[in-house]
Design a protein around this motif. Structure first.
Motif, PDB file in Angstrom:
ATOM      1  N   ASN A   9       0.513  -1.087  -0.056  1.00  0.00           N
ATOM      2  CA  ASN A   9       0.189  -0.580  -0.399  1.00  0.00           C
ATOM      3  C   ASN A   9       0.668   1.159  -0.145  1.00  0.00           C
ATOM      4  N   VAL A  10       1.877   1.746   0.806  1.00  0.00           N
ATOM      5  CA  VAL A  10       2.800   2.230   1.003  1.00  0.00           C
ATOM      6  C   VAL A  10       3.087   3.005  -0.127  1.00  0.00           C
ATOM      7  N   GLU A  11       3.512   1.445  -0.728  1.00  0.00           N
ATOM      8  CA  GLU A  11       4.613   1.655  -2.635  1.00  0.00           C
ATOM      9  C   GLU A  11       3.645   1.805  -3.545  1.00  0.00           C
ATOM     10  N   LYS A  12       1.958   1.804  -3.657  1.00  0.00           N
ATOM     11  CA  LYS A  12       0.796   2.090  -4.272  1.00  0.00           C
ATOM     12  C   LYS A  12       0.966   4.011  -3.578  1.00  0.00           C
ATOM     13  N   ALA A  13       0.935   4.379  -2.835  1.00  0.00           N
ATOM     14  CA  ALA A  13       1.453   5.504  -3.242  1.00  0.00           C
ATOM     15  C   ALA A  13       2.379   6.643  -3.411  1.00  0.00           C
ATOM     16  N   LEU A  14       3.489   5.940  -3.120  1.00  0.00           N
ATOM     17  CA  LEU A  14       4.803   6.169  -3.764  1.00  0.00           C
ATOM     18  C   LEU A  14       4.480   6.471  -5.515  1.00  0.00           C
ATOM     19  N   ALA A  15       3.796   4.970  -5.479  1.00  0.00           N
ATOM     20  CA  ALA A  15       3.829   5.467  -7.622  1.00  0.00           C
ATOM     21  C   ALA A  15       2.690   6.715  -7.579  1.00  0.00           C
ATOM     22  N   GLU A  16       2.090   6.526  -6.751  1.00  0.00           N
ATOM     23  CA  GLU A  16       0.805   7.518  -7.162  1.00  0.00           C
ATOM     24  C   GLU A  16       1.566   9.111  -6.889  1.00  0.00           C
ATOM     25  N   ILE A  17       2.182   9.120  -6.250  1.00  0.00           N
ATOM     26  CA  ILE A  17       2.743  10.918  -6.088  1.00  0.00           C
ATOM     27  C   ILE A  17       3.748  10.670  -6.981  1.00  0.00           C
ATOM     28  N   ARG A  18       4.785   9.515  -7.241  1.00  0.00           N
ATOM     29  CA  ARG A  18       6.559   9.725  -8.262  1.00  0.00           C
ATOM     30  C   ARG A  18       5.558  10.797  -9.033  1.00  0.00           C
ATOM     31  N   PRO A  19       4.915  10.460 -10.726  1.00  0.00           N
ATOM     32  CA  PRO A  19       5.087  11.295 -11.125  1.00  0.00           C
ATOM     33  C   PRO A  19       4.847  12.829 -11.517  1.00  0.00           C
ATOM     34  N   PHE A  20       4.659  13.041  -9.981  1.00  0.00           N
ATOM     35  CA  PHE A  20       4.185  14.729  -9.650  1.00  0.00           C
ATOM     36  C   PHE A  20       5.720  14.963  -9.583  1.00  0.00           C
ATOM     37  N   LEU A  21       6.637  14.248  -8.957  1.00  0.00           N
ATOM     38  CA  LEU A  21       8.188  14.583  -7.987  1.00  0.00           C
ATOM     39  C   LEU A  21       8.485  14.976  -9.455  1.00  0.00           C
ATOM     40  N   GLN A  22       8.573  13.562 -10.155  1.00  0.00           N
ATOM     41  CA  GLN A  22       9.618  13.430 -11.452  1.00  0.00           C
ATOM     42  C   GLN A  22       9.672  14.445 -12.675  1.00  0.00           C
ATOM     43  N   SER A  23       8.089  15.374 -12.557  1.00  0.00           N
ATOM     44  CA  SER A  23       7.814  16.062 -13.338  1.00  0.00           C
ATOM     45  C   SER A  23       8.983  17.489 -13.022  1.00  0.00           C
ATOM     46  N   ASP A  24       9.392  17.000 -11.613  1.00  0.00           N
ATOM     47  CA  ASP A  24      10.185  18.518 -11.392  1.00  0.00           C
ATOM     48  C   ASP A  24      11.488  18.086 -10.931  1.00  0.00           C
ATOM     49  N   GLY A  25      11.736  16.974 -12.149  1.00  0.00           N
ATOM     50  CA  GLY A  25      13.295  16.087 -11.702  1.00  0.00           C
ATOM     51  C   GLY A  25      13.693  15.421 -11.114  1.00  0.00           C
ATOM     52  N   GLY A  26      12.287  15.162  -9.695  1.00  0.00           N
ATOM     53  CA  GLY A  26      12.661  14.523  -8.470  1.00  0.00           C
ATOM     54  C   GLY A  26      12.129  12.959  -8.675  1.00  0.00           C
ATOM     55  N   ASP A  27      13.022  12.509  -7.816  1.00  0.00           N
ATOM     56  CA  ASP A  27      12.009  10.760  -6.590  1.00  0.00           C
ATOM     57  C   ASP A  27      11.893  10.778  -5.572  1.00  0.00           C
ATOM     58  N   ILE A  28      11.199   9.557  -5.502  1.00  0.00           N
ATOM     59  CA  ILE A  28      11.331   9.280  -3.721  1.00  0.00           C
ATOM     60  C   ILE A  28      11.024   7.720  -3.887  1.00  0.00           C
ATOM     61  N   THR A  29      12.092   7.350  -2.765  1.00  0.00           N
ATOM     62  CA  THR A  29      12.342   5.790  -2.671  1.00  0.00           C
ATOM     63  C   THR A  29      11.753   5.549  -1.447  1.00  0.00           C
ATOM     64  N   LEU A  30      11.163   4.647  -1.202  1.00  0.00           N
ATOM     65  CA  LEU A  30      10.912   4.082  -0.015  1.00  0.00           C
ATOM     66  C   LEU A  30      12.023   3.258   0.624  1.00  0.00           C
ATOM     67  N   ILE A  31      12.417   3.694   2.214  1.00  0.00           N
ATOM     68  CA  ILE A  31      13.774   3.452   2.516  1.00  0.00           C
ATOM     69  C   ILE A  31      13.003   1.863   3.626  1.00  0.00           C
ATOM     70  N   SER A  32      12.225   2.430   4.700  1.00  0.00           N
ATOM     71  CA  SER A  32      12.128   1.682   5.884  1.00  0.00           C
ATOM     72  C   SER A  32      10.839   1.920   5.927  1.00  0.00           C
ATOM     73  N   ILE A  33       9.673   0.861   6.575  1.00  0.00           N
ATOM     74  CA  ILE A  33       8.693   1.053   7.499  1.00  0.00           C
ATOM     75  C   ILE A  33       9.094   0.288   8.659  1.00  0.00           C
ATOM     76  N   ASP A  34       8.971   0.951   9.995  1.00  0.00           N
ATOM     77  CA  ASP A  34       9.022   0.831  11.272  1.00  0.00           C
ATOM     78  C   ASP A  34       7.553   0.889  12.131  1.00  0.00           C
ATOM     79  N   ASN A  35       7.912  -0.451  12.855  1.00  0.00           N
ATOM     80  CA  ASN A  35       6.310  -0.417  13.779  1.00  0.00           C
ATOM     81  C   ASN A  35       5.454   0.058  12.671  1.00  0.00           C
ATOM     82  N   GLU A  36       5.227  -0.166  11.788  1.00  0.00           N
ATOM     83  CA  GLU A  36       4.631  -0.174  10.980  1.00  0.00           C
ATOM     84  C   GLU A  36       3.399   0.767  11.125  1.00  0.00           C
TER      85      GLU A  36
END
Length: 79
Positions: A9-36
């Motif tokens: 679900n977190v990856e789905k969320a990142l996939a949804e927002i990634r195009p907006f970040l990439q349009s500005d030359g950025g990106d985002i990577t999931l590092i970890s999920i701690d304690n849920e």
């Protein structure tokens, strides 16, 4: 929700927002999920030096992740 479902679900969320970040030359990577309830991400590219990256993280990324995984309480950018 299992930890695998949470990660998906977190990856789905990142996939949804990634195009907006990439349009500005950025990106985002999931590092970890701690304690849920805490997600660590790494903003990349132009997002690193962007003066509004904390606003993007809170209002964009965190809000989108909480839509998919309401139990997440915080999203933290790690350098």
């Amino acid at each position: 929700m299992t930890s695998d479902e949470l990660k998906n679900n977190v990856e789905k969320a990142l996939a949804e927002i990634r195009p907006f970040l990439q349009s500005d030359g950025g990106d985002i990577t999931l590092i970890s999920i701690d304690n849920e309830n805490s997600v660590k991400v790494r903003l990349e590219g132009n997002c690193i030096g962007c003066t509004v990256n904390q606003m993007t993280l809170k209002s964009g990324v965190e809000m989108t992740i909480k839509k998919y995984a309401p139990q997440i309480e915080e999203v933290v950018n790690v350098a």
